[in-house]
Design a protein around this motif. Sequence first.
Motif, mmCIF file in Angstrom:
data_model
loop_
_atom_site.group_PDB
_atom_site.id
_atom_site.type_symbol
_atom_site.label_atom_id
_atom_site.label_comp_id
_atom_site.label_asym_id
_atom_site.label_seq_id
_atom_site.Cartn_x
_atom_site.Cartn_y
_atom_site.Cartn_z
ATOM 1 N N ALA A 187 -21.669 0.345 5.276
ATOM 2 C CA ALA A 187 -21.945 -1.053 5.592
ATOM 3 C C ALA A 187 -20.660 -1.803 5.922
ATOM 4 C CB ALA A 187 -22.659 -1.717 4.417
ATOM 5 N N VAL A 188 -19.595 -1.514 5.193
ATOM 6 C CA VAL A 188 -18.295 -2.122 5.494
ATOM 7 C C VAL A 188 -17.859 -1.729 6.903
ATOM 8 C CG1 VAL A 188 -15.839 -2.150 4.888
ATOM 9 C CG2 VAL A 188 -17.572 -2.242 3.078
ATOM 10 N N ALA A 189 -18.012 -0.450 7.217
ATOM 11 C CA ALA A 189 -17.632 0.028 8.545
ATOM 12 C C ALA A 189 -18.412 -0.703 9.632
ATOM 13 C CB ALA A 189 -17.857 1.531 8.644
ATOM 14 N N ALA A 190 -19.729 -0.849 9.436
ATOM 15 C CA ALA A 190 -20.567 -1.506 10.440
ATOM 16 C C ALA A 190 -20.203 -2.971 10.597
ATOM 17 C CB ALA A 190 -22.037 -1.363 10.051
ATOM 18 N N ARG A 191 -19.985 -3.669 9.489
ATOM 19 C CA ARG A 191 -19.674 -5.098 9.557
ATOM 20 C C ARG A 191 -18.322 -5.367 10.189
ATOM 21 N NH1 ARG A 191 -21.124 -8.725 4.450
ATOM 22 N NH2 ARG A 191 -20.115 -10.145 5.908
ATOM 23 N N CYS A 192 -17.462 -4.353 10.213
ATOM 24 C CA CYS A 192 -16.127 -4.557 10.758
ATOM 25 C C CYS A 192 -15.936 -3.888 12.112
ATOM 26 C CB CYS A 192 -15.087 -4.040 9.769
ATOM 27 S SG CYS A 192 -15.100 -4.955 8.208
ATOM 28 N N GLY A 193 -17.051 -3.421 12.695
ATOM 29 C CA GLY A 193 -16.979 -2.925 14.057
ATOM 30 C C GLY A 193 -16.607 -1.471 14.213
ATOM 31 N N PHE A 194 -16.591 -0.720 13.114
ATOM 32 C CA PHE A 194 -16.325 0.707 13.198
ATOM 33 C C PHE A 194 -17.656 1.439 13.331
ATOM 34 C CE2 PHE A 194 -12.598 -0.891 10.901
ATOM 35 C CZ PHE A 194 -11.579 -0.337 11.678
ATOM 36 N N GLY A 195 -17.708 2.384 14.226
ATOM 37 C CA GLY A 195 -18.963 3.084 14.457
ATOM 38 C C GLY A 195 -19.414 3.898 13.279
ATOM 39 N N THR A 196 -18.473 4.467 12.535
ATOM 40 C CA THR A 196 -18.807 5.312 11.396
ATOM 41 C C THR A 196 -17.836 5.063 10.262
ATOM 42 O OG1 THR A 196 -17.367 7.124 12.112
ATOM 43 C CG2 THR A 196 -19.639 7.122 12.956
ATOM 44 N N ALA A 197 -18.210 5.520 9.073
ATOM 45 C CA ALA A 197 -17.311 5.418 7.917
ATOM 46 C C ALA A 197 -16.060 6.261 8.145
ATOM 47 C CB ALA A 197 -18.038 5.870 6.647
ATOM 48 N N GLU A 198 -16.193 7.370 8.871
ATOM 49 C CA GLU A 198 -15.032 8.206 9.159
ATOM 50 C C GLU A 198 -14.042 7.491 10.073
ATOM 51 O OE1 GLU A 198 -12.240 11.223 9.443
ATOM 52 O OE2 GLU A 198 -13.783 10.777 7.931
ATOM 53 N N THR B 43 -9.504 -3.394 10.583
ATOM 54 C CA THR B 43 -9.099 -2.685 9.369
ATOM 55 C C THR B 43 -8.801 -3.658 8.239
ATOM 56 O OG1 THR B 43 -8.138 -0.957 10.766
ATOM 57 C CG2 THR B 43 -7.521 -0.946 8.451
ATOM 58 N N GLU B 44 -8.149 -4.768 8.556
ATOM 59 C CA GLU B 44 -7.846 -5.744 7.513
ATOM 60 C C GLU B 44 -9.099 -6.480 7.063
ATOM 61 O OE1 GLU B 44 -4.539 -8.202 8.464
ATOM 62 O OE2 GLU B 44 -3.139 -6.524 8.327
ATOM 63 N N ALA B 45 -10.038 -6.703 7.983
ATOM 64 C CA ALA B 45 -11.319 -7.284 7.577
ATOM 65 C C ALA B 45 -12.038 -6.340 6.613
ATOM 66 C CB ALA B 45 -12.175 -7.561 8.808
ATOM 67 N N ALA B 46 -11.952 -5.043 6.890
ATOM 68 C CA ALA B 46 -12.555 -4.054 5.995
ATOM 69 C C ALA B 46 -11.867 -4.069 4.643
ATOM 70 C CB ALA B 46 -12.462 -2.661 6.626
ATOM 71 N N ALA B 47 -10.541 -4.219 4.637
ATOM 72 C CA ALA B 47 -9.809 -4.283 3.366
ATOM 73 C C ALA B 47 -10.289 -5.457 2.527
ATOM 74 C CB ALA B 47 -8.308 -4.392 3.631
#
Length: 346
Positions: free
Chosen positions: A285-296, A269-273
């Motif tokens: 793209a932010v979600a994918a680069r930070c290991g989240f499966g989806t934007a949700e 989450t902090e990497a996404a921030a």
Amino acid sequence: MTQRRMVVVGYHTAELVDIACVTSTLIMANAHGASPCYDVCLATPSGLPVTCGSGLTLQGQQALERLTGPLDTLLVSGGIGHEEAAANRVIVGHVRRLARESRRVASVCTGAAVLAAAGLLDGRRATTHWQFAHTLAARHPKVAVDARPIFIRDGNVTTAAGVTSALDVTLAFIEEDNGPALARQVARNLVTYLQRPGNQAQMSMFTEGPPPGDDLVKRVVDHVTGHPDADLSTTALAAGAGVSERHLTRLFLKHTGQTPGRFVRRARTEAAAHLLASTSLPMAAVAARCGFGTAEALRQAFVDLYGIPPSRYRLTQATALPSSSGDDAPFPARRGPVAEPGSVAD
């Protein structure tokens, strides 16, 4: 009530920013129509000048000992002199007395130590600067210290975290007293964010801090913070470290105060921030680069940690945004552990 009497308590080597964030914001609110207006006063021991931690001297406007209520708000500033202030029976005694005559009581940063010494935080949830949270908790076991939020309101007592959180809590008071429109106007004129929510985390994985004391945990932490898009399941992390999942979990709880799963979620989450504030990458793209499966999934994690959705965070935090090619926005080198003081493991 013709005026709201707002008293800020200062003492030798108090933090100037703690005081100025409150007083300047309230005076700005007066300029934009606060009603009733704020009568702002700096109270010091004997009404004498106090030399702040920065070396600048402030003239006390009233003697703490002679001040009487009723007051609208009593707020104690923090600073490097907070331990001496909390040990000063005169300061503590008069803060306790004035609190009984105040509609609201508050502290900024380490000013919480003075409120705690006066017994005003007993049985309450409170925060302070993350660096001093463990000390406050150890000295005052009746206080439920939580180092994570920017500020906490428990009944009529509000405690704010470090330094500039004084601005956040003062804007919150202005909104409570006069409504959100005036608070937004004051924030705009101060050229600051409209308001960070009180439950927003006050620490970041990119903030300087001591690394985990265990070499194995440090290696895993470095891997997690450097590769947020990798398989970071507890199973994968334990296999990579050559230990069992149970042993890895035990080590993480001991050295970071969190399970590996919670640690990974916060790190991602902090990497996404960081990416949201420094790039124009699309949310997916932010979600994918930070290991989240989806934007949700990113949105849910973001709201849990920061109290606001990622779209709003980007709106308020982003500065100059590089292009979204992906190669121009590397993650910053890790400088400290993800776990914030006071965190509770799941």
